[in-house]
Design an enzyme around this catalytic site. Structure first.
Site, PDB file in Angstrom:
ATOM      1  N   PRO A   2     -22.197  15.615  28.743  1.00  6.81           N
ATOM      2  CA  PRO A   2     -22.651  15.309  30.099  1.00  6.81           C
ATOM      3  C   PRO A   2     -23.678  16.346  30.560  1.00  6.81           C
ATOM      4  O   PRO A   2     -23.444  17.548  30.480  1.00  6.81           O
ATOM      5  CB  PRO A   2     -21.365  15.404  30.928  1.00  6.81           C
ATOM      6  CG  PRO A   2     -20.255  15.185  29.952  1.00  6.81           C
ATOM      7  CD  PRO A   2     -20.738  15.793  28.667  1.00  6.81           C
ATOM      8  N   GLU A   3     -24.828  15.857  31.020  1.00  5.82           N
ATOM      9  CA  GLU A   3     -25.886  16.736  31.487  1.00  5.82           C
ATOM     10  C   GLU A   3     -25.946  16.681  33.014  1.00  5.82           C
ATOM     11  O   GLU A   3     -25.085  16.083  33.657  1.00  5.82           O
ATOM     12  CB  GLU A   3     -27.217  16.327  30.852  1.00  5.82           C
ATOM     13  CG  GLU A   3     -27.225  16.359  29.334  1.00  5.82           C
ATOM     14  CD  GLU A   3     -27.130  17.779  28.756  1.00  5.82           C
ATOM     15  OE1 GLU A   3     -27.241  18.752  29.528  1.00  5.82           O
ATOM     16  OE2 GLU A   3     -26.946  17.903  27.537  1.00  5.82           O
TER      17      GLU A   3
END
Length: 271
Positions: A2-3
Site C-alpha cells: 500500500p502506497e
C-alpha cells in the site's frame, strides 16, 4: 505494498466514523515489527480525536497520545460495528463504542506504535526523515528542483526513496514519469527546470487521480470499508510491457531498477 493513495483512501474510509469514539479495549495478536510501546489496557477509556496521515503512516490521534499505524507490505485495516473472531493474520484490534478497528497483515511487516505526543523520540525515528507531502499545499517546486539537482541517483530511484517526496511508490512513479515525458533511468540532476516542473505537477496529478479511484488493488488491497481500488485499470505504462503506448503506439518497455520493474515508452519518454 500500500502506497500513499491507498493509505489516504484507507484514512478517509473510516476517519469520519471513528472520530469522537471512546476506546473500550484493545488486543494484540502475533508480534509485529515494533512493540506497541504501552499496555493495551492503558488505551481503554481514551477518546479518538481524528485520523491524520504522514507519508504512508496513519496517525490515530487520541485525547492522550496517538497511535501510529503502518500497513507494511500487505496489510489492511477494517472498521465495522463488529468483526468476526480474529484469525492468525489479525494482529491488532481496537474496540470502540463506534465500531471495531482491525489490522490484518499476512506478512507481519505492519506496525502499531503508541507515542505520548508529537515530539516523542519514536515519532522522530519513524517520521523525521520523510520528504515533502506531495498532496499538501507546501509541496514546494523550488525545493523539489533543488532536490533533483543534488542527486546523482536515477529519477525513479530518487522518487522511491521517499527522502525528497513521500508516497510516490512504484506504480505512481512510473505513471508520473510518463506524464512528465521523462525516462525512469534518467539521472535526477540532468532534469532541467521545465521537465522538473512537469514532473512536480504530474506527481500531484497522478496521486490525486489514484485517491479518487480508490487506490490500486494489484493483489488484495481494500479500504477499511471493504472497497477495492481501480486506478490500475487506467495506467498508461505500469504493467503494460509490450502493449502499445496510448500516445504513440510504440510498445511499452520494461527495465529492472534495483528490485523493481520500471515501465516506460521509449519514444514519449526521453533520457
Amino acid at each position: 505494498m500500500p502506497e500513499l493513495p491507498e493509505v489516504e483512501v484507507t484514512r478517509r474510509s473510516f476517519e469520519g466514523r471513528i472520530a469522537g469514539a471512546r476506546i473500550v479495549g484493545a488486543s494484540l495478536g502475533k508480534p509485529l515489527r515494533w512493540p506497541l510501546g504501552c499496555s493495551v489496557e492503558s488505551l481503554a477509556g481514551r477518546r479518538v480525536l481524528g485520523v491524520d496521515r504522514r507519508g504512508k503512516y496513519l496517525l490515530l490521534r487520541l485525547d492522550q497520545g496517538l497511535l501510529v499505524l503502518h500497513l507494511g507490505m500487505s496489510g489492511s485495516l477494517s472498521f465495522a460495528p463488529a468483526l468476526p473472531a480474529g484469525g492468525p493474520h489479525d494482529h491488532f484490534d481496537l474496540l470502540t463504542d463506534a465500531g471495531q478497528l482491525r489490522l490484518h497483515d499476512p506478512r507481519r511487516f505492519g506496525a502499531v506504535v503508541w507515542a505520548p505526543d508529537d515530539h516523542a523520540p519514536v515519532l522522530d525515528k519513524l517520521l523525521g526523515r520523510l520528504g515533502m507531502e506531495p498532496l499538501a499545499d507546501d509541496f514546494s517546486l523550488a525545493a523539489f528542483k533543488a532536490g533533483l539537482k543534488a542527486s546523482r541517483a536515477s529519477i525513479k530511484q530518487l522518487l522511491l526513496a521517499g527522502r525528497l517526496v513521500v508516497g510516490v511508490g512504484n506504480i505512481y512513479a512510473s505513471e508520473a514519469l510518463f506524464l512528465a515525458r521523462i525516462r525512469p533511468t534518467t539521472q535526477a540532476r540532468r532534469i532541467g527546470p521545465a521537465r522538473a516542473e512537469r514532473l512536480h505537477a504530474a506527481i500531484r496529478s497522478v496521486l490525486e487521480q489514484a485517491v479518487t479511484a480508490g487506490g490500486s488493488t494489484l493483489r488484495d488491497f481494500q479500504a477499511a470499508d471493504g472497497r477495492s481500488g481501480h486506478f490500475q485499470h487506467s495506467a498508461h505504462v505500469y504493467g503494460r510491457e509490450g502493449a502499445p503506448c496510448h500516445t504513440c503506439s510504440t510498445p511499452i518497455a520494461m527495465v529492472r531498477q534495483g528490485q523493481r520493474s520500471s515501465f516506460f515508452c521509449p519514444v514519449c519518454q526521453r533520457p
